[in-house]
Enzyme design. Structure first.
Site, PDB file in Angstrom:
ATOM      1  N   ARG A   1       0.854  -1.180   0.000  1.00  0.00           N
ATOM      2  CA  ARG A   1       0.000   0.000   0.000  1.00  0.00           C
ATOM      3  C   ARG A   1       0.889   1.227   0.000  1.00  0.00           C
ATOM      4  NH1 ARG A   1      -3.909   2.355   4.794  1.00  0.00           N
ATOM      5  NH2 ARG A   1      -2.044   3.574   5.251  1.00  0.00           N
TER       6      ARG A   1
ATOM      7  N   TYR B   1      -3.408  11.591   6.172  1.00  0.00           N
ATOM      8  CA  TYR B   1      -3.591  10.209   6.590  1.00  0.00           C
ATOM      9  C   TYR B   1      -2.538   9.290   5.964  1.00  0.00           C
ATOM     10  CZ  TYR B   1      -4.892   5.435   6.595  1.00  0.00           C
ATOM     11  OH  TYR B   1      -4.815   4.088   6.743  1.00  0.00           O
TER      12      TYR B   1
ATOM     13  N   ASP C   1      -5.246   3.808   0.056  1.00  0.00           N
ATOM     14  CA  ASP C   1      -6.375   4.016   0.974  1.00  0.00           C
ATOM     15  C   ASP C   1      -6.768   5.491   0.949  1.00  0.00           C
ATOM     16  OD1 ASP C   1      -8.184   4.029   3.048  1.00  0.00           O
ATOM     17  OD2 ASP C   1      -6.870   2.996   4.487  1.00  0.00           O
TER      18      ASP C   1
ATOM     19  N   HIS D   1      -9.239   6.571   2.721  1.00  0.00           N
ATOM     20  CA  HIS D   1      -9.677   6.769   4.107  1.00  0.00           C
ATOM     21  C   HIS D   1     -10.941   7.613   4.235  1.00  0.00           C
ATOM     22  CE1 HIS D   1      -8.601   6.602   8.492  1.00  0.00           C
ATOM     23  NE2 HIS D   1      -8.123   5.449   8.068  1.00  0.00           N
TER      24      HIS D   1
ATOM     25  N   GLU E   1      -9.037   1.845  -1.603  1.00  0.00           N
ATOM     26  CA  GLU E   1      -9.764   1.506  -0.372  1.00  0.00           C
ATOM     27  C   GLU E   1     -10.550   2.693   0.174  1.00  0.00           C
ATOM     28  OE1 GLU E   1      -7.084  -0.142   2.464  1.00  0.00           O
ATOM     29  OE2 GLU E   1      -8.305   0.479   4.169  1.00  0.00           O
TER      30      GLU E   1
ATOM     31  N   GLU F   1     -13.456  -1.830   6.769  1.00  0.00           N
ATOM     32  CA  GLU F   1     -12.733  -1.996   8.045  1.00  0.00           C
ATOM     33  C   GLU F   1     -13.540  -1.467   9.223  1.00  0.00           C
ATOM     34  OE1 GLU F   1      -9.165   0.187   6.970  1.00  0.00           O
ATOM     35  OE2 GLU F   1      -9.754   1.831   8.261  1.00  0.00           O
TER      36      GLU F   1
ATOM     37  N   ARG G   1     -13.491  -5.748   3.657  1.00  0.00           N
ATOM     38  CA  ARG G   1     -12.377  -5.633   4.612  1.00  0.00           C
ATOM     39  C   ARG G   1     -12.780  -5.822   6.074  1.00  0.00           C
ATOM     40  NH1 ARG G   1      -7.769  -3.871   4.308  1.00  0.00           N
ATOM     41  NH2 ARG G   1      -7.921  -2.073   5.693  1.00  0.00           N
TER      42      ARG G   1
END
Ligand code: GCO
Ligand code: MG
Length: 400
Positions: free
Chosen positions: A147, A159, A210, A212, A236, A262, A283
């Site tokens: 990643r 992030y 990601d 986020h 992601e 997640e 996830r």
């Protein structure tokens, strides 16, 4: 096999972890991770004050019945605190079952469905040059999937950019860190990062990213589209996923594979995403989405729709989680996130799982193959810590 004792161990070897330990009448014990980053003590209390008293005297072999008893019996269903507590109980009971039958848990889940679990690591840098260097460090360590995150020109922090070189820890002691955000700067920058990474590392390395939860659906659609030439393994959390149908819009515009989940706690959080094939990877984790038992149901639903699993595995999930995740992973077809824990953490939680050539294996110790050194753990008392918050340049609160 009666449960005679259970306790919650909260420790902080570098960061906070909540561990449930369930003991049976014949002395076999099992462990479950109950860490909910930044809200740890809520789960600890849910377990100690409300769940443990209900466990004493129950037959530890009845994993599914205990799961249903805690889920249906609470009346107030789902949510991260409830589901992390149920997850920890479920995981500890699978650990006990494995030890009682003298078998690693993956053997009880149908056995290994492949030789090892492909994992991805986290590479990040303050700028593109540092990110390239970090990716090459991971390549050297043998990772086949990486990643990549980078600082964004014009934003002081963002992030996913680690403070240390090989470890990443976003939680801040005592008060949350304040990050600053701007979607335009981010959207203009990220394609440049991946253009460079593809140039440096060629077509075969799996690259992930990601977002986020920070974009709107149309912004995410744009990013997915612009990243298409660089063939990401996945993009992601492009948007906050409370609104499952928002993925329809992203999907209409891009072939970049999407991963999400997640922060989900149950199959209901991803039912529509899976059934409409709006995502490519789910996830959800053993630690926040109902344990091994519930994750198997999510994986079963996902398999029907050709959605693969790719569980969250950040360092705020303890080695007890990582062990449980790898047993589950080996029994299904997927990828797994793997962020290395610090040596301090690994000493408190000795474990049988191992990494080699980009793959991980849970090991063949009975149960989960992970333990907690309680005396050592007690030397690291809990310290309140928070995840960062995120504001736009004009001060508007945004998703972190
Ligand atoms: C990831 C995650 C983490 C989370 C963290 C929050 O994909 O690894 O997004 O980095 O931010 O787990 O506690
Ligand atoms: Mg993530």
């Amino acid at each position: 096999m009666k449960i005679v004792d259970a306790k919650v161990i909260v420790c902080s070897p570098g960061r906070n972890f909540v561990t449930l330990k369930i003991v049976t009448e014949d002395g076999i014990y099992g462990l479950g991770d109950a860490t909910l980053n930044g809200r740890e003590l809520a789960v600890a209390s849910y377990l100690s004050d409300h769940v443990i008293p209900l466990l004493i005297g129950r037959d530890a072999r009845r994993i599914e019945d205990i799961w249903q008893y805690l889920y249906k019996g609470a009346y107030w269903r789902r949510g991260p605190v409830t589901m992390s507590a149920i997850s920890a109980v479920d995981t500890a009971l699978w650990d006990i079952k494995g030890k009682a039958l003298n078998a690693p848990v993956y053997q009880l889940l149908g056995g290994a469905s492949r030789d090892g679990v492909l994992v991805y690591g986290h590479a990040s840098g303050q700028d593109i040059e540092e990110a390239v260097k970090a990716v090459s460090d991971y390549v050297r360590l043998g990772y086949k999937a990486i990643r990549a995150q980078s600082g964004i020109p014009g934003l002081p922090s963002t992030y996913g950019v680690g403070r240390g070189k090989m470890y990443y820890e976003p939680a801040e002691k005592d008060a949350p860190l304040e990050n600053v955000w701007n979607s335009e700067l981010y959207l203009n920058f990220v394609p440049q990062l991946f253009e460079r990474l593809r140039k440096e590392f060629g077509p075969d390395l799996h690259l992930l990213h990601d977002a986020h939860h920070r974009l709107t659906p149309i912004e995410a659609a744009r990013l997915g589209k612009e990243l298409e030439p660089y063939h990401l393994f996945w993009l992601e959390d492009p948007v906050p996923a409370e609104l499952q149908e928002s993925f329809r819009l992203i999907r209409q515009h891009t072939t970049t594979p999407l991963a999400v989940g997640e922060v989900f706690n149950s199959i209901y959080d991803c039912q529509q995403l899976i059934q409409e094939q709006l995502i490519d990877y789910i996830r959800t984790t053993v630690v926040h989405a109902g344990g091994i038992s519930h994750l198997r149901k999510i994986a079963g639903l996902a398999e029907l729709y050709l959605v693969r699993t790719g569980s969250h595995g950040a360092t705020d999930l303890s080695p007890v989680y990582m062990a449980a995740a790898l047993h589950f992973d080996l029994s299904v077809h997927n990828i797994q996130e793997y962020m290395r824990h610090t040596e301090e953490t690994d000493r408190v939680f000795p474990h049988a799982y191992s990494f080699s050539e980009g793959m991980m294996h849970p090991g063949d110790a009975p149960g989960l193959g992970v333990d907690i050194e309680e005396t050592l753990a007690s030397k690291y008392p809990y310290r309140r810590a928070y995840l960062p918050i995120n504001r736009k340049l004009d001060g508007t609160m945004h998703n972190w």
